[in-house]
Every structure is written in structure tokens, then in C-alpha cells.
Design an enzyme around this catalytic site. Structure first.
Site, PDB file in Angstrom:
ATOM      1  N   PRO A 194       4.047 -12.893   4.572  1.00 49.80           N
ATOM      2  CA  PRO A 194       4.705 -11.702   5.138  1.00 49.80           C
ATOM      3  C   PRO A 194       4.618 -11.614   6.648  1.00 49.80           C
ATOM      4  O   PRO A 194       3.869 -12.331   7.314  1.00 49.80           O
ATOM      5  CB  PRO A 194       3.918 -10.544   4.495  1.00 49.80           C
ATOM      6  CG  PRO A 194       3.235 -11.116   3.308  1.00 49.80           C
ATOM      7  CD  PRO A 194       2.942 -12.542   3.664  1.00 49.80           C
ATOM      8  N   GLU A 195       5.371 -10.665   7.176  1.00 47.00           N
ATOM      9  CA  GLU A 195       5.295 -10.297   8.583  1.00 47.00           C
ATOM     10  C   GLU A 195       3.863  -9.910   8.935  1.00 47.00           C
ATOM     11  O   GLU A 195       3.193  -9.177   8.189  1.00 47.00           O
ATOM     12  CB  GLU A 195       6.234  -9.107   8.839  1.00 47.00           C
ATOM     13  CG  GLU A 195       6.183  -8.554  10.250  1.00 47.00           C
ATOM     14  CD  GLU A 195       7.119  -7.361  10.454  1.00 47.00           C
ATOM     15  OE1 GLU A 195       7.335  -6.983  11.623  1.00 47.00           O
ATOM     16  OE2 GLU A 195       7.644  -6.809   9.461  1.00 47.00           O
ATOM     17  N   ALA A 196       3.378 -10.417  10.077  1.00 45.41           N
ATOM     18  CA  ALA A 196       2.087 -10.002  10.644  1.00 45.41           C
ATOM     19  C   ALA A 196       0.919 -10.193   9.683  1.00 45.41           C
ATOM     20  O   ALA A 196      -0.055  -9.444   9.731  1.00 45.41           O
ATOM     21  CB  ALA A 196       2.172  -8.540  11.097  1.00 45.41           C
ATOM     22  N   LYS A 214       9.861 -12.089  17.240  1.00 46.54           N
ATOM     23  CA  LYS A 214      10.751 -10.971  16.915  1.00 46.54           C
ATOM     24  C   LYS A 214      11.436 -10.483  18.194  1.00 46.54           C
ATOM     25  O   LYS A 214      10.758 -10.125  19.165  1.00 46.54           O
ATOM     26  CB  LYS A 214       9.937  -9.847  16.276  1.00 46.54           C
ATOM     27  CG  LYS A 214      10.741  -8.740  15.612  1.00 46.54           C
ATOM     28  CD  LYS A 214       9.781  -7.800  14.876  1.00 46.54           C
ATOM     29  CE  LYS A 214      10.506  -6.799  14.003  1.00 46.54           C
ATOM     30  NZ  LYS A 214       9.550  -5.946  13.256  1.00 46.54           N
TER      31      LYS A 214
END
Length: 349
Positions: A67-69, A155
Site C-alpha cells: 500500500p501507499e506509505a 506522488k
């Protein structure tokens, strides 16, 4: 860890797609990881990442998307003490701790992730918080199955309050990597809603479109299905599944505006990780039940079948009417003309 199994392919599963063969007929087993960061503890999160990676590979996965982060953490619910015109001392200390949990790229944590990819012979797409001096970026790192760091995507547009803690990526980190298992790239969370960013990735020939996110709303699924249909590509969206107890307890960490309503077991991010085919069919997920490995066998032949209907940057484009210019050089605030430029690639030669 819950495992959502992939359907058994009708043809043999290739350990790796040979470049000399017909890659368009290959099948690639892919997994999206739905799990929580161990917040403020990057070494422990790296250990967890390796356990999850090993488990996914045990089920035959050739590509694993986190996942993100995931490394560094998504600071859900925090406002870092910011109001218009003011920043509190407590919020500044929260940022110091968050900055300390981020990683340098390149750096020892990147080397550790590369070693994991090489150890398990898997392509790895990992969401991290990147530290560049005292500016942080929400970043995706890419690794091949030989343990090589391929590059990164920063991002380009943080969403809402994310803009107080993350910098903005530029056009130099929108890569699509050509690999033996397909052309792989990524966009993060709501930047997936940016049509021009998607178009740039389609123009680079993306086939396996990774979409790490922090959005667990039902409407996110509509965006993922649209991208799969629009791009004629597989879409792999990985999100964390988090409960309140996965974050530090109050008063060290507060969910602004909702803390009083939460118990340690309250779900603060419900996941929704999913894999979608170029035809818009959901082939795995979405999962809202807890931490899970969500897997599917990607029939790369579906890409050509989908592009026959609609190729957004090919036979369905109208370049004499619409065109896009992408400024893909690094945008630097300071250039020193007297010093030789050291590029990131120099660290990997």
C-alpha cells in the site's frame, strides 16, 4: 493473515516470462498486500514486509504490491497541529517523529528492500515515505526479481492536508518499467483521478498499473474499474487495513475530531484492495475483512483483446485535435553551475 487465493490458471504458470517468447500469452501471478504499518517503527515494518512478501511468494506470486506509505506510515487522522496561520509545538514534534520514520532513497532501507526482492525472486512495488533532507515525499519504489532497485515515483499531487507534510513530485519520476512480466508503473491514491497523468502513463505503454492508496471508500472501486477500461491494463490497488490500535495511543497520537468515538478495535481504514482486468472485470477482491493477501493470475493476452476495442493513445486518439506535453526533466530550485551534477542513477552504477 487472510489469504484470498488466485483462481487456478488453465495453462501452466510460468516462473518467469522469457523475453524471447510471446509475452502476450503469458500468465503472471500478482498479489496486493492489505496490511497496516507499524507506526513510528520502520525496522519492525520492514520485518513485517518481509514476512508478508515471503508468504505471497509461497503462493507463487511473481509481483507483490504494497500500500501507499507502508514504510513510514500514513498519518491518518493527524493534523500536525496546523491551523491557518499557526503550527503548534506538539504538531512540530509529531513531524519530527514522522520525519525520523521516513527513509532515504537511496539508503539502507532501500538496500534491504532490494535484498528481499532478490532473495524471494519477486518483483516488488513498495509504498514509502521518502526523506530528502527535511522534505518528505509519498513515494513508490520498484524492484526487480534480481534484487535491483529500478527507480521511484513521487506522488505529484498530495491530497488536502497531506500537502502540509509531503512535497510535490515532478515529471521526472513518472516511470513505466519494461520487465519480463510486463510494463509496470504506479500512481498513488487520488493522483489516479488526474486524467493527464494517466494519459502520460498510457503513452509509456503501461500494462500492469499499480495504484497504492489510502482510500477505502466504495467509490474508489469505480475509479479503479474506469482506469482498467480506459487504459486497457491490469489495475492492482493495495490499501492498508488499520484499526485504532495500529497507531500509537492517545495522547501521543490523536485522531483529530474523532478520537473520543474510537475504541482500540475501531476500524480506521477498511482496505478495499482489488485487482481488475483490462476488460473491467474484478478478478480478486475487494476485501474489507482485515489484513489479507489478495492474489490473481493475470492473463496478459487480455491486454491485446482490450486494446482492440479501445486504445486511448493509439487508434482511439485524435492527436490533431488533442495533445499532451509532459515536462519530464527534474525541476530543481537551485542549480550550481560550478559543481558537476550528481544524478540519482550514479548511485546505482
Amino acid at each position: 493473515m487472510s489469504v484470498v487465493p488466485a483462481p487456478q490458471p488453465e495453462r501452466p504458470l510460468f516462473a518467469e516470462v522469457g523475453m524471447g517468447g510471446d509475452a502476450s500469452t503469458a500468465i503472471v501471478r500478482a498479489t496486493v498486500v492489505q496490511a497496516s504499518t507499524i507506526f513510528y517503527d520502520t525496522p519492525a515494518t520492514l520485518e513485517k514486509a518481509e514476512r508478508l512478501l515471503a508468504e505471497a511468494v509461497g503462493y507463487g506470486s511473481q509481483l507483490v504490491v504494497f500500500p501507499e506509505a507502508f514504510i513510514g506510515g500514513y498519518p491518518r487522522g493527524s493534523n500536525f497541529g496546523v491551523t491557518i496561520g499557526n503550527r503548534t509545538a506538539k504538531g512540530k514534534e509529531e513531524f519530527r517523529k514522522y520525519h525520523a520514520s521516513a527513509i532515504d532513497v537511496p539508503g539502507p532501507e532501500v538496500d534491504r528492500l532490494a535484498a528481499m526482492a532478490g532473495k524471494y525472486k519477486v518483483y516488488l512495488v513498495m509504498g514509502v515515505i521518502e526523506r530528502d533532507g527535511y522534505t518528505l515525499y509519498c513515494t513508490i519504489l520498484f524492484f526487480d526479481s534480481q534484487g535491483r532497485f529500478l527507480g521511484k515515483h513521487r506522488k505529484i499531487m498530495p491530497t488536502a492536508l497531506e500537502r502540509i507534510i509531503w512535497g510535490f513530485g515532478d515529471g521526472s519520476t513518472i516511470p513505466v518499467f519494461e520487465t519480463p512480466i510486463g510494463k509496470i508503473g504506479a500512481a498513488i491514491c487520488w493522483e489516479n483521478k488526474m486524467p493527464l497523468l494517466r494519459t502520460a502513463m498510457y503513452a509509456k505503454g503501461i500494462e500492469i498499473y499499480c495504484a497504492p492508496t489510502a482510500d477505502s471508500r466504495d467509490v474508489w472501486q469505480a475509479s479503479m474499474t474506469h482506469i482498467a477500461l480506459e487504459g486497457g491494463c491490469f489495475v492492482l490497488s493495495a490499501n492498508q487495513f488499520c484499526r485504532r490500535k495500529d497507531y500509537p495511543p492517545p495522547p501521543e497520537y490523536l485522531f483529530s475530531g474523532t478520537e473520543e468515538e474510537l475504541t482500540p478495535d475501531s476500524v480506521v481504514c477498511a482496505g478495499g484492495s482489488v485487482i481488475i482486468s483490462p476488460s473491467g472485470a474484478i478478478v480478486a477482491g475487494p476485501n474489507y475483512n482485515g489484513e489479507a493477501l489478495i492474489s490473481a493470475d493475470l492473463d496478459l493476452g487480455e491486454i491485446a483483446r482490450a486494446k482492440f476495442d479501445f486504445d486511448v493513445v493509439g487508434h482511439y486518439s485524435r492527436p490533431e485535435v488533442f495533445s499532451l506535453i509532459v515536462r519530464d526533466q527534474p525541476a530543481k530550485p537551485v542549480t550550481l553551475t560550478s559543481a558537476p551534477e550528481i544524478t540519482e542513477d550514479a548511485h546505482h552504477k
